[in-house]
Design a protein around this motif. Structure first.
Motif, PDB file in Angstrom:
ATOM      1  N   ALA A  85      -8.399 -10.874   5.825  1.00 30.66           N
ATOM      2  CA  ALA A  85      -9.492 -12.338   5.772  1.00 30.66           C
ATOM      3  C   ALA A  85      -9.842 -12.876   4.425  1.00 30.66           C
ATOM      4  CB  ALA A  85     -10.983 -11.956   6.961  1.00 30.66           C
ATOM      5  N   GLU A  86      -9.979 -11.630   3.353  1.00 32.98           N
ATOM      6  CA  GLU A  86      -9.275 -12.032   2.471  1.00 32.98           C
ATOM      7  C   GLU A  86      -8.670 -13.133   1.540  1.00 32.98           C
ATOM      8  OE1 GLU A  86      -9.602  -9.360  -1.240  1.00 32.98           O
ATOM      9  OE2 GLU A  86     -11.502  -8.468   0.043  1.00 32.98           O
ATOM     10  N   ALA A  87      -7.630 -13.259   2.631  1.00 36.55           N
ATOM     11  CA  ALA A  87      -7.044 -13.993   2.059  1.00 36.55           C
ATOM     12  C   ALA A  87      -6.560 -15.336   2.324  1.00 36.55           C
ATOM     13  CB  ALA A  87      -5.313 -13.570   2.260  1.00 36.55           C
ATOM     14  N   GLY A  88      -7.755 -14.738   3.119  1.00 41.46           N
ATOM     15  CA  GLY A  88      -7.556 -16.285   4.182  1.00 41.46           C
ATOM     16  C   GLY A  88      -7.790 -17.181   5.870  1.00 41.46           C
ATOM     17  N   GLY A  89      -6.845 -15.409   6.027  1.00 41.83           N
ATOM     18  CA  GLY A  89      -6.639 -15.305   7.519  1.00 41.83           C
ATOM     19  C   GLY A  89      -8.284 -15.341   8.152  1.00 41.83           C
ATOM     20  N   PRO A  90      -8.059 -15.080   9.289  1.00 44.75           N
ATOM     21  CA  PRO A  90      -9.158 -14.816  10.413  1.00 44.75           C
ATOM     22  C   PRO A  90     -10.204 -14.028  10.112  1.00 44.75           C
ATOM     23  CG  PRO A  90      -7.136 -15.286  11.572  1.00 44.75           C
ATOM     24  CD  PRO A  90      -6.565 -14.885  10.486  1.00 44.75           C
ATOM     25  N   PRO A  91     -10.865 -13.922  10.150  1.00 41.03           N
ATOM     26  CA  PRO A  91     -12.613 -12.849  10.143  1.00 41.03           C
ATOM     27  C   PRO A  91     -11.973 -11.583  10.580  1.00 41.03           C
ATOM     28  CG  PRO A  91     -13.142 -14.476  11.372  1.00 41.03           C
ATOM     29  CD  PRO A  91     -11.570 -15.230  10.942  1.00 41.03           C
ATOM     30  N   VAL A  92     -12.699 -10.345  10.008  1.00 38.28           N
ATOM     31  CA  VAL A  92     -11.896  -9.259  11.074  1.00 38.28           C
ATOM     32  C   VAL A  92     -13.008  -9.672  11.925  1.00 38.28           C
ATOM     33  CG1 VAL A  92     -13.488  -7.211  10.974  1.00 38.28           C
ATOM     34  CG2 VAL A  92     -12.157  -7.680   8.877  1.00 38.28           C
ATOM     35  N   GLN A  93     -12.538  -8.801  13.393  1.00 41.10           N
ATOM     36  CA  GLN A  93     -13.469  -9.421  14.551  1.00 41.10           C
ATOM     37  C   GLN A  93     -13.768  -8.398  15.115  1.00 41.10           C
ATOM     38  OE1 GLN A  93     -10.406 -10.997  17.350  1.00 41.10           O
ATOM     39  NE2 GLN A  93      -9.735 -12.669  16.064  1.00 41.10           N
ATOM     40  N   ALA A  94     -15.069  -7.822  15.868  1.00 39.05           N
ATOM     41  CA  ALA A  94     -15.758  -6.912  16.300  1.00 39.05           C
ATOM     42  C   ALA A  94     -14.897  -6.105  17.332  1.00 39.05           C
ATOM     43  CB  ALA A  94     -16.646  -7.007  16.717  1.00 39.05           C
TER      44      ALA A  94
ATOM     45  N   PHE B 266       1.039  -1.200  -0.184  1.00 35.27           N
ATOM     46  CA  PHE B 266      -0.179  -0.043  -0.568  1.00 35.27           C
ATOM     47  C   PHE B 266       1.283   0.604  -0.140  1.00 35.27           C
ATOM     48  CE2 PHE B 266      -1.571  -3.232   2.478  1.00 35.27           C
ATOM     49  CZ  PHE B 266      -3.175  -3.668   2.420  1.00 35.27           C
ATOM     50  N   LEU B 267       0.695   1.990  -0.906  1.00 38.59           N
ATOM     51  CA  LEU B 267       0.658   3.688  -0.886  1.00 38.59           C
ATOM     52  C   LEU B 267      -0.065   4.177   0.004  1.00 38.59           C
ATOM     53  CD1 LEU B 267       3.050   5.342  -1.506  1.00 38.59           C
ATOM     54  CD2 LEU B 267       3.063   5.872  -3.600  1.00 38.59           C
ATOM     55  N   GLY B 268       0.190   4.964   1.595  1.00 38.01           N
ATOM     56  CA  GLY B 268      -0.561   5.901   1.516  1.00 38.01           C
ATOM     57  C   GLY B 268      -1.238   5.420   3.109  1.00 38.01           C
ATOM     58  N   PRO B 269      -2.144   6.326   3.447  1.00 36.59           N
ATOM     59  CA  PRO B 269      -1.912   5.456   4.577  1.00 36.59           C
ATOM     60  C   PRO B 269      -3.435   4.392   4.919  1.00 36.59           C
ATOM     61  CG  PRO B 269      -3.693   7.619   4.228  1.00 36.59           C
ATOM     62  CD  PRO B 269      -2.468   7.052   3.010  1.00 36.59           C
ATOM     63  N   VAL B 270      -3.388   3.397   5.457  1.00 42.58           N
ATOM     64  CA  VAL B 270      -4.000   1.642   5.792  1.00 42.58           C
ATOM     65  C   VAL B 270      -4.683   2.340   7.214  1.00 42.58           C
ATOM     66  CG1 VAL B 270      -1.849   0.771   4.967  1.00 42.58           C
ATOM     67  CG2 VAL B 270      -2.095   0.584   7.402  1.00 42.58           C
ATOM     68  N   THR B 271      -5.683   1.188   6.983  1.00 42.88           N
ATOM     69  CA  THR B 271      -6.086   0.866   8.513  1.00 42.88           C
ATOM     70  C   THR B 271      -6.333  -0.236   8.981  1.00 42.88           C
ATOM     71  OG1 THR B 271      -8.466   0.957   7.641  1.00 42.88           O
ATOM     72  CG2 THR B 271      -8.070   3.537   7.727  1.00 42.88           C
ATOM     73  N   ALA B 272      -6.297   0.092  10.323  1.00 42.46           N
ATOM     74  CA  ALA B 272      -6.731  -1.936  11.228  1.00 42.46           C
ATOM     75  C   ALA B 272      -7.518  -2.345  10.440  1.00 42.46           C
ATOM     76  CB  ALA B 272      -6.908  -1.074  12.686  1.00 42.46           C
ATOM     77  N   GLU B 273      -9.068  -1.895  10.058  1.00 38.45           N
ATOM     78  CA  GLU B 273      -9.708  -2.597   9.228  1.00 38.45           C
ATOM     79  C   GLU B 273      -9.581  -3.183   8.602  1.00 38.45           C
ATOM     80  OE1 GLU B 273     -14.074  -1.757   8.278  1.00 38.45           O
ATOM     81  OE2 GLU B 273     -13.744   0.179   9.850  1.00 38.45           O
ATOM     82  N   GLY B 274      -9.020  -1.934   7.645  1.00 38.71           N
ATOM     83  CA  GLY B 274      -8.577  -2.643   5.905  1.00 38.71           C
ATOM     84  C   GLY B 274      -7.888  -3.540   5.996  1.00 38.71           C
ATOM     85  N   ILE B 275      -6.580  -3.421   7.045  1.00 40.25           N
ATOM     86  CA  ILE B 275      -5.653  -4.468   7.099  1.00 40.25           C
ATOM     87  C   ILE B 275      -6.684  -5.861   6.758  1.00 40.25           C
ATOM     88  CG2 ILE B 275      -3.541  -5.818   8.207  1.00 40.25           C
ATOM     89  CD1 ILE B 275      -2.462  -2.779   9.014  1.00 40.25           C
ATOM     90  N   GLU B 276      -6.930  -5.741   8.611  1.00 41.61           N
ATOM     91  CA  GLU B 276      -8.129  -7.335   8.617  1.00 41.61           C
ATOM     92  C   GLU B 276      -8.421  -7.324   7.817  1.00 41.61           C
ATOM     93  OE1 GLU B 276      -8.900  -7.518  13.029  1.00 41.61           O
ATOM     94  OE2 GLU B 276      -9.434  -5.483  12.650  1.00 41.61           O
ATOM     95  N   ALA B 277      -9.345  -7.157   7.260  1.00 42.42           N
ATOM     96  CA  ALA B 277     -10.731  -6.981   5.721  1.00 42.42           C
ATOM     97  C   ALA B 277      -9.725  -8.362   4.898  1.00 42.42           C
ATOM     98  CB  ALA B 277     -10.643  -6.194   5.628  1.00 42.42           C
ATOM     99  N   MET B 278      -8.173  -6.968   4.239  1.00 42.44           N
ATOM    100  CA  MET B 278      -7.468  -8.249   3.103  1.00 42.44           C
ATOM    101  C   MET B 278      -6.418  -9.616   4.236  1.00 42.44           C
ATOM    102  SD  MET B 278      -6.518  -6.852   0.667  1.00 42.44           S
ATOM    103  CE  MET B 278      -7.076  -5.252  -0.164  1.00 42.44           C
TER     104      MET B 278
END
Length: 188
Positions: A179-188, A165-177
């Motif tokens: 989860a998309e790649a097969g890792g643990p789902p986004v937790q609330a 990523f070039l530019g700012p990221v968020t925790a939610e965005g990283i967790e979504a990525m």
């Protein structure tokens, strides 16, 4: 003289990208899996190796070795103290590192700064993840020289680069990525 000119040019490019990221990419924009829907992703700049190595001395006197974190997702974040979007994402990256056992964050300060000055800066803006100061003239060999800041790599548990990523990221965005790649789902 040439070395100083190269540093000035690199810093000007980084500053321009830093400001551009603040204007064009909302800080809460979640990265997605498609190039068209991923603001701030620079697909042209890829790490020089599919499974990069990284071994750096950290400010706390330790050593961060990417190989030691196989089996976990690792967020490698290039940043600088003068970069407003970098500073904005630091608290989220710190919370992500603290709250998710399957994620490790490492901050790579890409600037000329003395360790004591960086420690004083971090006293004002503390984070729980390790910080290393990089030599802007000799960034890690397996990662591209940042074309702007912040520049973040998401390293999969097998050691390969999953996203950049070039530019700012968020925790939610990283967790979504993740989860998309097969890792643990986004937790609330």
């Amino acid at each position: 003289m040439i070395r100083r000119s190269a540093l000035c040019a690199a810093l000007l490019l980084a500053l321009a990208a830093c400001q551009r990221g603040a204007d064009d990419t909302p800080a809460d924009a979640a990265p997605t899996g498609t190039a068209q829907a991923t603001p701030g992703v620079d697909r042209a700049a890829a790490p020089s190796r599919e499974q990069p190595t990284l071994r750096v001395d950290t400010l706390d006197g330790g050593v961060f070795d990417l190989a030691d974190h196989r089996g976990r997702w690792v967020v490698v974040n290039f940043w600088a103290t003068w970069c407003a979007p970098c500073l904005k994402e630091m608290p989220e990256l710190s919370a992500l590192d603290a709250m998710r056992e399957h994620i490790q964050v490492v901050g790579l300060a890409y600037e000329e700064i003395e360790p004591d000055a960086m420690r004083a800066f971090l006293d004002e803006r503390p984070v729980v993840y390790p910080i290393a100061i990089l030599d802007p003239f000799a960034p890690p060999a397996d990662f591209e020289t940042p074309k702007g800041l912040p520049m973040t790599y998401l390293i999969a548990p097998d050691g390969r680069v999953a996203k950049q990523f070039l530019g700012p990221v968020t925790a939610e965005g990283i967790e979504a990525m993740i989860a998309e790649a097969g890792g643990p789902p986004v937790q609330a």
